[in-house]
Design a protein around this motif. Structure first.
Motif, PDB file in Angstrom:
ATOM      1  N   LEU A 154      59.703  -1.749 -11.013  1.00 46.41           N
ATOM      2  CA  LEU A 154      58.375  -2.206 -11.393  1.00 46.41           C
ATOM      3  C   LEU A 154      58.460  -2.570 -12.867  1.00 46.41           C
ATOM      4  O   LEU A 154      58.667  -1.707 -13.716  1.00 46.41           O
ATOM      5  CB  LEU A 154      57.339  -1.101 -11.170  1.00 46.41           C
ATOM      6  N   THR A 156      56.768  -4.526 -16.193  1.00 46.67           N
ATOM      7  CA  THR A 156      55.570  -5.080 -16.814  1.00 46.67           C
ATOM      8  C   THR A 156      55.942  -5.680 -18.158  1.00 46.67           C
ATOM      9  O   THR A 156      56.354  -4.968 -19.079  1.00 46.67           O
ATOM     10  CB  THR A 156      54.492  -3.995 -17.010  1.00 46.67           C
ATOM     11  N   SER A 202      54.442   8.403 -12.037  1.00 46.02           N
ATOM     12  CA  SER A 202      53.025   8.617 -11.790  1.00 46.02           C
ATOM     13  C   SER A 202      52.750   8.418 -10.296  1.00 46.02           C
ATOM     14  O   SER A 202      53.575   7.824  -9.581  1.00 46.02           O
ATOM     15  CB  SER A 202      52.194   7.612 -12.587  1.00 46.02           C
ATOM     16  N   PRO A 203      51.617   8.895  -9.787  1.00 46.03           N
ATOM     17  CA  PRO A 203      51.302   8.670  -8.367  1.00 46.03           C
ATOM     18  C   PRO A 203      51.293   7.188  -7.997  1.00 46.03           C
ATOM     19  O   PRO A 203      51.764   6.817  -6.915  1.00 46.03           O
ATOM     20  CB  PRO A 203      49.906   9.299  -8.225  1.00 46.03           C
ATOM     21  N   GLU A 204      50.788   6.341  -8.880  1.00 48.77           N
ATOM     22  CA  GLU A 204      50.751   4.905  -8.592  1.00 48.77           C
ATOM     23  C   GLU A 204      52.171   4.334  -8.501  1.00 48.77           C
ATOM     24  O   GLU A 204      52.486   3.544  -7.605  1.00 48.77           O
ATOM     25  CB  GLU A 204      49.969   4.158  -9.665  1.00 48.77           C
ATOM     26  N   GLU A 205      53.039   4.738  -9.418  1.00 48.82           N
ATOM     27  CA  GLU A 205      54.429   4.273  -9.384  1.00 48.82           C
ATOM     28  C   GLU A 205      55.137   4.750  -8.125  1.00 48.82           C
ATOM     29  O   GLU A 205      55.886   3.993  -7.496  1.00 48.82           O
ATOM     30  CB  GLU A 205      55.168   4.760 -10.631  1.00 48.82           C
ATOM     31  N   SER A 206      54.898   5.999  -7.748  1.00 49.38           N
ATOM     32  CA  SER A 206      55.501   6.531  -6.526  1.00 49.38           C
ATOM     33  C   SER A 206      55.084   5.727  -5.314  1.00 49.38           C
ATOM     34  O   SER A 206      55.896   5.437  -4.419  1.00 49.38           O
ATOM     35  CB  SER A 206      55.111   7.999  -6.327  1.00 49.38           C
ATOM     36  N   ASP A 207      53.813   5.331  -5.284  1.00 42.53           N
ATOM     37  CA  ASP A 207      53.296   4.570  -4.149  1.00 42.53           C
ATOM     38  C   ASP A 207      53.894   3.167  -4.116  1.00 42.53           C
ATOM     39  O   ASP A 207      54.390   2.712  -3.084  1.00 42.53           O
ATOM     40  CB  ASP A 207      51.774   4.505  -4.234  1.00 42.53           C
ATOM     41  N   LEU A 208      53.894   2.477  -5.253  1.00 43.52           N
ATOM     42  CA  LEU A 208      54.386   1.101  -5.303  1.00 43.52           C
ATOM     43  C   LEU A 208      55.884   1.023  -5.020  1.00 43.52           C
ATOM     44  O   LEU A 208      56.357   0.085  -4.366  1.00 43.52           O
ATOM     45  CB  LEU A 208      54.083   0.481  -6.664  1.00 43.52           C
ATOM     46  N   GLN A 210      57.597   3.342  -3.364  1.00 46.07           N
ATOM     47  CA  GLN A 210      57.906   4.077  -2.137  1.00 46.07           C
ATOM     48  C   GLN A 210      58.937   5.174  -2.406  1.00 46.07           C
ATOM     49  O   GLN A 210      59.993   5.262  -1.766  1.00 46.07           O
ATOM     50  CB  GLN A 210      58.400   3.114  -1.051  1.00 46.07           C
TER      51      GLN A 210
END
Length: 251
Positions: A154, A156, A202-208, A210
């Motif tokens: 990811l 940015t 972070s939770p968002e990074e873990s989700d994106l 996987q």
């Protein structure tokens, strides 16, 4: 499956036995573990004890859960990310893909980048990196990079508005140009500074990305400098189980 040593079987001992099988190759990457009922019968314990033992391995990132209740030994094919060569010298960007995508293809893998563009107010950290006032408008290009269909990075990238305005940096999608976009719009990077940290996602990074539980990530910050100061900062989140970072330096 091996037979554990005699004695009272606990969740810790079950985790130790399965961990040893993963380490010695008896359970290979991608293998499906026996069902909880099968493990309970083998070890002579309750389903609850088996579940607690499996949870230990999930927390270590050795085992992942899947739909349907299956548990599988985590399998991944790490990429070698050579940060010495990345974006250096004669960049390999073309209309077919940027420097990163070209390197992944050369390794025999299939890269894709899913890019969105946002206008944001620079927070204190981005402002420091880009040497702009806090709150000033910057352009962010957020890339979810996949390899062989699996999320790998990811990234940015933030650009000062006075550099990005009216250029391809504001275009949605995976835009690439020979020599890189910055060079093509008259703001080539002359030097870079890298900062690398290791942390939990972070939770968002873990989700994106996987990420299985317990997977750390590397945070790679690359600040690109032009003739008159910073022209870009790119923050890349790279899962630890999918990367080998390489630097080659003369001494």
């Amino acid at each position: 499956m091996t037979t554990p040593a005699p004695g009272r079987m606990t969740a810790k001992r079950i985790a130790e036995d399965l961990r040893a099988q993963i380490k010695d190759g008896s359970l290979r990457p991608g293998d499906v573990l026996p069902t909880s009922r099968e493990l309970a019968e083998q070890y002579g314990v309750t389903l609850k004890t088996v579940g607690a033992g499996i949870d230990v391995l999930k927390g270590e990132g050795l085992v992942i859960g899947e739909q349907g209740g299956r548990r599988r030994v985590r399998a991944s094919r790490p990429i070698v990310w050579n940060l010495t060569k990345f974006e250096r010298g004669q960049r390999r960007d073309s209309a077919a893909g940027d420097d990163w995508s070209t390197a992944i293809r050369e390794a025999g893998r299939d890269p894709k980048q899913h890019v969105t563009v946002h206008l944001e107010a620079a927070d204190a950290q981005v402002a420091t990196w880009l040497q702009v006032p806090v709150g000033s408008e910057v352009v962010q290009r957020i890339r979810l990079r996949t390899v062989d269909g699996q999320p790998y990075q990811l990234a940015t990238s933030s650009f000062p508005m006075n550099i990005a305005e009216g250029t391809a940096l504001l275009e949605e999608g995976d835009v690439s140009m020979p020599g890189g976009i910055l060079a093509s719009i008259g703001h080539p990077q002359r030097s870079v500074r890298d900062e690398i940290g290791i942390r939990m996602p972070s939770p968002e990074e873990s989700d994106l990305l996987q990420l299985p539980p317990g997977t750390p990530v590397a945070e790679h910050v690359r600040i690109g400098y032009g003739e008159n100061g910073p022209v870009r900062v790119m923050v890349t989140i790279a899962p630890g189980d999918r990367h080998r970072l390489v630097y080659e330096l003369e001494v």
